[in-house]
Design a protein around this motif. Structure first.
Motif, PDB file in Angstrom:
ATOM      1  N   HIS A  75       0.921  -1.417  -0.050  1.00 54.96           N
ATOM      2  CA  HIS A  75       0.163  -0.042   0.057  1.00 54.96           C
ATOM      3  C   HIS A  75       0.953   1.609   0.055  1.00 54.96           C
ATOM      4  O   HIS A  75       0.202   2.290  -0.002  1.00 54.96           O
ATOM      5  CB  HIS A  75      -0.943   0.159   1.336  1.00 54.96           C
ATOM      6  CG  HIS A  75      -0.230  -0.076   2.321  1.00 54.96           C
ATOM      7  ND1 HIS A  75       0.299  -0.801   3.543  1.00 54.96           N
ATOM      8  CD2 HIS A  75       0.106   0.967   2.821  1.00 54.96           C
ATOM      9  CE1 HIS A  75       0.600  -0.422   4.976  1.00 54.96           C
ATOM     10  NE2 HIS A  75       0.327   0.811   4.418  1.00 54.96           N
ATOM     11  N   ARG A  77       3.081   1.110  -2.179  1.00 54.63           N
ATOM     12  CA  ARG A  77       4.544   1.629  -3.519  1.00 54.63           C
ATOM     13  C   ARG A  77       3.291   2.055  -4.547  1.00 54.63           C
ATOM     14  O   ARG A  77       4.581   2.943  -5.063  1.00 54.63           O
ATOM     15  CB  ARG A  77       4.296   0.141  -4.071  1.00 54.63           C
ATOM     16  CG  ARG A  77       5.248  -0.726  -3.032  1.00 54.63           C
ATOM     17  CD  ARG A  77       5.226  -1.757  -3.744  1.00 54.63           C
ATOM     18  NE  ARG A  77       6.232  -3.052  -3.063  1.00 54.63           N
ATOM     19  CZ  ARG A  77       6.851  -3.916  -3.067  1.00 54.63           C
ATOM     20  NH1 ARG A  77       6.829  -4.701  -4.533  1.00 54.63           N
ATOM     21  NH2 ARG A  77       7.585  -5.086  -1.856  1.00 54.63           N
ATOM     22  N   ASN A  78       2.211   2.936  -3.926  1.00 54.69           N
ATOM     23  CA  ASN A  78       1.701   3.734  -4.625  1.00 54.69           C
ATOM     24  C   ASN A  78       1.524   3.554  -6.381  1.00 54.69           C
ATOM     25  O   ASN A  78       2.066   4.397  -7.275  1.00 54.69           O
ATOM     26  CB  ASN A  78       1.749   5.281  -5.324  1.00 54.69           C
ATOM     27  CG  ASN A  78       1.133   6.013  -4.488  1.00 54.69           C
ATOM     28  OD1 ASN A  78       0.133   5.791  -4.025  1.00 54.69           O
ATOM     29  ND2 ASN A  78       1.522   7.424  -5.083  1.00 54.69           N
ATOM     30  N   LEU A  79       1.182   1.701  -6.575  1.00 54.54           N
ATOM     31  CA  LEU A  79       1.173   1.522  -7.758  1.00 54.54           C
ATOM     32  C   LEU A  79      -0.855   1.461  -7.433  1.00 54.54           C
ATOM     33  O   LEU A  79      -1.290   0.388  -6.745  1.00 54.54           O
ATOM     34  CB  LEU A  79       1.352   0.204  -7.870  1.00 54.54           C
ATOM     35  CG  LEU A  79       3.145   0.310  -7.448  1.00 54.54           C
ATOM     36  CD1 LEU A  79       4.075  -0.770  -7.523  1.00 54.54           C
ATOM     37  CD2 LEU A  79       3.383   0.849  -9.032  1.00 54.54           C
ATOM     38  N   GLY A  80      -1.082   0.789  -8.598  1.00 54.07           N
ATOM     39  CA  GLY A  80      -2.516   0.227  -8.761  1.00 54.07           C
ATOM     40  C   GLY A  80      -2.459  -0.667  -9.769  1.00 54.07           C
ATOM     41  O   GLY A  80      -1.374  -1.600  -9.967  1.00 54.07           O
ATOM     42  N   ARG A 105      -6.767   7.030   1.876  1.00 54.45           N
ATOM     43  CA  ARG A 105      -5.739   7.444   2.402  1.00 54.45           C
ATOM     44  C   ARG A 105      -6.024   9.313   2.659  1.00 54.45           C
ATOM     45  O   ARG A 105      -4.823  10.143   2.399  1.00 54.45           O
ATOM     46  CB  ARG A 105      -5.187   8.079   0.605  1.00 54.45           C
ATOM     47  CG  ARG A 105      -4.346   7.484  -0.105  1.00 54.45           C
ATOM     48  CD  ARG A 105      -4.316   6.989  -1.012  1.00 54.45           C
ATOM     49  NE  ARG A 105      -2.975   5.833  -2.420  1.00 54.45           N
ATOM     50  CZ  ARG A 105      -3.950   4.910  -2.875  1.00 54.45           C
ATOM     51  NH1 ARG A 105      -4.885   4.512  -2.086  1.00 54.45           N
ATOM     52  NH2 ARG A 105      -2.170   3.840  -2.290  1.00 54.45           N
ATOM     53  N   GLU A 153      -4.294   8.025  -9.168  1.00 53.73           N
ATOM     54  CA  GLU A 153      -2.859   8.451  -9.776  1.00 53.73           C
ATOM     55  C   GLU A 153      -1.229   7.862  -9.302  1.00 53.73           C
ATOM     56  O   GLU A 153      -0.923   8.783  -8.456  1.00 53.73           O
ATOM     57  CB  GLU A 153      -2.507  10.418  -9.443  1.00 53.73           C
ATOM     58  CG  GLU A 153      -3.817  11.193  -9.830  1.00 53.73           C
ATOM     59  CD  GLU A 153      -3.671  12.421  -9.606  1.00 53.73           C
ATOM     60  OE1 GLU A 153      -2.540  12.624  -9.343  1.00 53.73           O
ATOM     61  OE2 GLU A 153      -4.412  13.597  -9.888  1.00 53.73           O
ATOM     62  N   PRO A 154      -1.711   6.647  -9.659  1.00 52.62           N
ATOM     63  CA  PRO A 154      -0.517   5.781  -9.015  1.00 52.62           C
ATOM     64  C   PRO A 154       0.427   6.338 -10.059  1.00 52.62           C
ATOM     65  O   PRO A 154       0.844   6.471 -11.147  1.00 52.62           O
ATOM     66  CB  PRO A 154      -1.076   5.011  -9.689  1.00 52.62           C
ATOM     67  CG  PRO A 154      -2.208   4.663 -10.838  1.00 52.62           C
ATOM     68  CD  PRO A 154      -2.938   5.728 -10.227  1.00 52.62           C
ATOM     69  N   ARG A 155       1.804   5.407  -9.492  1.00 51.97           N
ATOM     70  CA  ARG A 155       3.172   6.056 -10.182  1.00 51.97           C
ATOM     71  C   ARG A 155       3.238   4.929 -11.227  1.00 51.97           C
ATOM     72  O   ARG A 155       3.567   5.185 -12.979  1.00 51.97           O
ATOM     73  CB  ARG A 155       4.894   6.080  -9.850  1.00 51.97           C
ATOM     74  CG  ARG A 155       4.388   6.812  -8.806  1.00 51.97           C
ATOM     75  CD  ARG A 155       5.538   6.624  -7.296  1.00 51.97           C
ATOM     76  NE  ARG A 155       6.541   6.976  -8.253  1.00 51.97           N
ATOM     77  CZ  ARG A 155       7.922   7.543  -7.662  1.00 51.97           C
ATOM     78  NH1 ARG A 155       7.905   6.446  -6.852  1.00 51.97           N
ATOM     79  NH2 ARG A 155       8.386   8.140  -8.452  1.00 51.97           N
ATOM     80  N   LEU A 157       0.889   1.357 -13.627  1.00 55.30           N
ATOM     81  CA  LEU A 157      -0.879   0.520 -13.556  1.00 55.30           C
ATOM     82  C   LEU A 157      -0.492  -0.878 -13.619  1.00 55.30           C
ATOM     83  O   LEU A 157       0.300  -1.195 -14.676  1.00 55.30           O
ATOM     84  CB  LEU A 157      -1.829   1.192 -14.548  1.00 55.30           C
ATOM     85  CG  LEU A 157      -2.706   0.145 -14.447  1.00 55.30           C
ATOM     86  CD1 LEU A 157      -3.487  -0.103 -13.216  1.00 55.30           C
ATOM     87  CD2 LEU A 157      -3.788   0.236 -15.569  1.00 55.30           C
TER      88      LEU A 157
END
Ligand code: ADP
Ligand code: ADP
Length: 227
Positions: A75, A77-80, A105, A153-155, A157
């Motif tokens: 959670h 890592r900010n990845l979708g 968030r 707005e993940p880094r 996907l």
């Protein structure tokens, strides 16, 4: 979008006699659409799950931008992430499903409403926010899952066989949807499939997996066009 690089990445499952992923070095440029292609059991999902943080790394590094995230919890890592079986919360409306990562968030209510509407529009479900997953088709459910995966707005996907559960016609329309999403968002996509046609249709580059390692990496033209 962020650049992703794996260095000497390996995974040996508990009790396994050989690695599921064996010394994989892969660089995915920022904004690139990279597909991991290969037969069942070749290590694609395990690689994606290590990037996502759902599987522990046995050895190696995973760089996201400049940081080694191999031991960062998923959670953070900010990845979708999107799976084959949409994994929507069945008791929540489409809009509440999409709002979920924003609530986690601690985004403010008004901002959540704005971003959920925007994300549902992006996947052309603006009219259907109040429906439950059971009131949507398979293709529509997968579009909700896509909206939920990108709303924060993940880094990058990560998509694991996202079209695998759909019939042929829906696959084709959702394929176009995914290509459009990549273009509009401009973030890094990592896409797992065993379907060569799908890989050719979507990818900037393809990494071909076999027996836990990468056989070849290249553009569709480099890999499959006859000289
Ligand atoms: P796919 O090939 O579509 O990625 P699989 O059918 O191979 O999926 O795997 C489905 C689930 O079973 C996954 O969660 C995977 O981690 C798990 N799995 C696959 N192979 C094994 C195995 N040999 N032992 C235990 N779990 C496995
Ligand atoms: P792919 O995604 O290319 O189908 P996987 O990464 O799912 O390949 O699997 C690679 C290898 O690891 C396979 O031999 C599979 O059986 C094994 N495997 C996958 N998940 C597990 C698991 N949870 N436990 C044990 N073995 C697994």
């Amino acid at each position: 979008g962020a650049r992703i690089e794996t260095r000497a990445l390996s995974k040996v499952y508990r009790g396994a006699t050989r690695p599921a992923v064996d010394d994989v070095a892969l660089t995915i440029e920022a904004g690139e659409f990279m597909t991991l292609l290969g037969p069942s059991g070749s290590g694609k999902t395990t690689t994606l799950n290590m990037i996502a943080g759902f599987e522990d790394v046995t050895a190696g590094q995973i760089l996201l931008g400049d940081a080694d995230i191999a031991r960062v919890p998923p959670h953070r890592r900010n990845l979708g992430v999107v799976f084959q079986n949409y994994a929507l919360f069945p008791h929540m409306t489409a809009a509440d499903n999409v709002a979920f990562p924003l609530k986690q968030r601690k985004v403010g209510k008004r901002e959540i409403a704005r971003r959920v509407a925007e994300a549902l529009d992006l996947v052309r479900l603006g009219e259907h926010g109040s429906r439950l997953p059971s009131q949507l088709s398979g293709g529509q459910q997968q579009r909700v899952a896509l909206a939920r995966a990108v709303v924060f707005e993940p880094r990058a996907l990560l998509l694991d066989e996202p079209l695998g559960a759909l019939d042929k016609k829906l696959r084709e329309s959702l394929q176009l949807e995914i290509a459009r999403l990549h273009k509009e968002l401009g973030i890094t996509f990592v896409f797992v499939t065993h379907d060569q046609e799908e890989a050719l249709a979507l990818s900037d580059r393809i990494a071909v997996f076999r027996d836990g390692h990468i056989e070849q990496v290249g553009t569709p033209a480099e890999l499959y066009e006859k000289p």
